[in-house]
Design an enzyme around this catalytic site. Structure first.
Site, short mmCIF file in Angstrom:
data_model
loop_
_atom_site.label_atom_id
_atom_site.label_comp_id
_atom_site.label_asym_id
_atom_site.label_seq_id
_atom_site.Cartn_x
_atom_site.Cartn_y
_atom_site.Cartn_z
N ASN A 59 0.81 -1.22 -0.07
CA ASN A 59 -0.08 -0.11 0.05
C ASN A 59 1.00 1.33 0.07
O ASN A 59 1.47 1.49 0.96
CB ASN A 59 -1.00 -0.13 1.32
CG ASN A 59 -1.83 1.35 1.32
OD1 ASN A 59 -1.84 2.05 0.39
ND2 ASN A 59 -2.39 1.40 2.48
N TRP A 60 0.98 1.86 -1.18
CA TRP A 60 1.83 3.01 -1.37
C TRP A 60 1.26 4.26 -0.58
O TRP A 60 2.09 5.06 -0.38
CB TRP A 60 2.17 3.08 -2.81
CG TRP A 60 2.90 2.20 -3.60
CD1 TRP A 60 3.30 1.06 -3.05
CD2 TRP A 60 3.40 2.24 -4.89
NE1 TRP A 60 3.80 0.15 -3.77
CE2 TRP A 60 3.98 0.89 -5.04
CE3 TRP A 60 3.38 3.07 -5.78
CZ2 TRP A 60 4.50 0.47 -6.33
CZ3 TRP A 60 3.92 2.56 -7.14
CH2 TRP A 60 4.33 1.51 -7.41
N LYS A 61 0.25 4.27 -0.31
CA LYS A 61 -0.47 5.37 0.49
C LYS A 61 -0.24 6.68 -0.37
O LYS A 61 -0.22 6.46 -1.54
CB LYS A 61 -0.13 5.48 1.92
CG LYS A 61 -0.14 4.37 2.67
CD LYS A 61 0.05 4.44 4.21
CE LYS A 61 -0.39 3.21 4.78
NZ LYS A 61 -0.18 3.29 6.46
N HIS A 68 -9.51 0.90 5.04
CA HIS A 68 -8.44 1.36 5.70
C HIS A 68 -8.56 2.24 7.10
O HIS A 68 -9.39 3.16 6.88
CB HIS A 68 -7.29 1.81 4.97
CG HIS A 68 -5.87 2.04 5.28
ND1 HIS A 68 -5.59 2.88 6.39
CD2 HIS A 68 -4.87 0.97 5.27
CE1 HIS A 68 -4.14 2.36 6.61
NE2 HIS A 68 -3.59 1.16 5.96
N GLU A 86 -6.94 4.61 8.26
CA GLU A 86 -6.76 6.07 7.80
C GLU A 86 -7.93 6.42 7.32
O GLU A 86 -8.30 7.76 7.55
CB GLU A 86 -5.64 6.18 6.98
CG GLU A 86 -4.33 5.99 7.63
CD GLU A 86 -2.81 5.34 6.73
OE1 GLU A 86 -3.04 5.55 5.66
OE2 GLU A 86 -1.96 4.62 7.54
N GLU A 146 -5.22 -4.94 10.73
CA GLU A 146 -4.18 -4.00 10.91
C GLU A 146 -4.62 -3.01 12.16
O GLU A 146 -5.16 -2.15 12.21
CB GLU A 146 -4.17 -3.01 9.71
CG GLU A 146 -3.84 -3.61 8.38
CD GLU A 146 -3.11 -2.51 7.69
OE1 GLU A 146 -2.30 -2.73 7.04
OE2 GLU A 146 -3.92 -1.23 7.40
N GLY A 198 2.72 2.19 10.94
CA GLY A 198 3.81 3.26 10.60
C GLY A 198 4.41 3.67 12.04
O GLY A 198 5.12 4.58 12.17
N SER A 214 3.76 -2.35 10.22
CA SER A 214 5.21 -2.26 10.54
C SER A 214 5.84 -3.64 10.24
O SER A 214 6.82 -4.19 10.81
CB SER A 214 5.60 -1.97 12.09
OG SER A 214 4.98 -0.58 12.42
N GLY A 252 2.96 -0.97 4.41
CA GLY A 252 3.03 0.16 3.89
C GLY A 252 4.48 0.50 3.56
O GLY A 252 5.00 0.60 2.65
N GLY A 253 5.14 1.32 4.49
CA GLY A 253 6.39 1.98 4.30
C GLY A 253 7.34 1.25 3.69
O GLY A 253 7.94 1.62 2.89
P1 13P Z 1 3.34 0.35 7.87
O1 13P Z 1 3.65 -1.01 7.33
O2 13P Z 1 3.90 1.64 7.37
O3 13P Z 1 3.00 0.04 9.38
O4 13P Z 1 1.74 0.54 7.15
C1 13P Z 1 0.93 -0.41 7.12
C2 13P Z 1 -0.42 -0.27 6.42
O5 13P Z 1 -1.17 0.69 6.99
C3 13P Z 1 -0.62 -0.83 5.20
O6 13P Z 1 -1.85 -0.62 4.75
#
Ligand code: 13P
Length: 251
Positions: free
Chosen positions: A9-11, A94, A96, A164, A170, A209, A230-231
């Protein structure tokens, strides 16, 4: 399930140019032996270009969100049919979106239905906050997010679920794999109780993470079929390393 699913997920990261470089980088790593399903989810504006780059490879593409209506006066929104032209998957619910954009289970549920109707596979995200966990209501919150978001469907075929926990996203502090297994076991049980044996074939992912050093601890657990990253999905080498480590367990 022996196949792992690793989703990036590149956000809200990457420009068109850097998305292109990242997609080429992931495509050209060729680390996979077929035991890992790879899905990358760039921002809307890069979906078409990334799809073209990975077309013909084992990598598939997803969007990060969708609107439940098929067309109309919804300024700024993107419909399931528009996404289906360039992607096979879509992340819905998600944390977020739930937190920063106040999305309800009911609204997320409409996205699930609309995505399936458009031929997209929804990756439904659920997860409790730190406050929920401290108050001892993690399971209750996650079960209610899950079942309320699936209220409009009779069959979970084609759906993926990602657990999640908000406190692990993050932060660099991934959940303990036993906690993740316990929560995804709870999710699987709720799916089975409500939708029957098909629940065994729903890919259930952990997110929060995840990196190359910890991914194996998660995918070794019986109810964890992969990861939502994510990251660490924003760098081709670190994403490829996660895929390679998951493949060692899956293969
Ligand atoms: P991180 O891997 O950066 O913690 O993000 C997880 C995430 O929200 C993937 O959708």
């Amino acid at each position: 399930m022996t196949t792992s699913t690793i989703v990036g997920n590149w956000k809200m990261n990457t420009t068109l140019a850097s998305a292109e470089i990242l997609a080429y980088g992931i495509r050209d790593m060729r680390v996979v032996d077929g035991s890992v399903d790879i899905i990358i989810c760039p921002p809307y504006v890069s979906l078409d270009r990334v799809s073209r780059i990975v077309s013909g490879s084992h990598i598939r593409v997803g969007a990060q969100d969708v609107h439940p209506e098929s067309s109309g006066a919804f300024t700024g929104e993107v419909s399931p049919d528009m996404i289906a032209e360039v992607a096979d998957f879509v992340i819905v619910g998600h944390s977020e979106r739930r937190q920063l954009f106040s999305e309800s289970d009911e609204f997320i549920g409409r996205k699930v239905v609309a995505s399936l109707n458009a031929g997209l596979k929804p990756i439904l995200c659920v997860g409790e906050s730190l406050e929920d966990r401290r108050a001892g209501r993690a399971e209750e919150v996650v079960r209610s997010q899950l079942l309320n978001s699936l209220a409009g469907i009779e069959d979970v075929d084609g759906i993926l679920v990602a657990y999640e926990p908000v406190w692990a996203i993050g932060t660099g502090e991934a959940a303990n794999p036993q906690i993740a297994q316990y929560m995804l076991g709870t999710i699987r049980f709720a799916l089975k109780s409500n939708f029957g044996a098909i629940a065994d074939s729903v890919p259930c992912l952990y997110g929060g993470s995840v990196n190359a050093d910890n991914v194996q601890d998660f995918v070794r657990e019986p109810d964890i079929d992969g990861a939502l990253v994510g990251g660490a999905s924003l760098d081709a080498q670190s994403f490829a390393a996660i895929v390679a480590r998951a493949a060692e367990v899956a293969g």
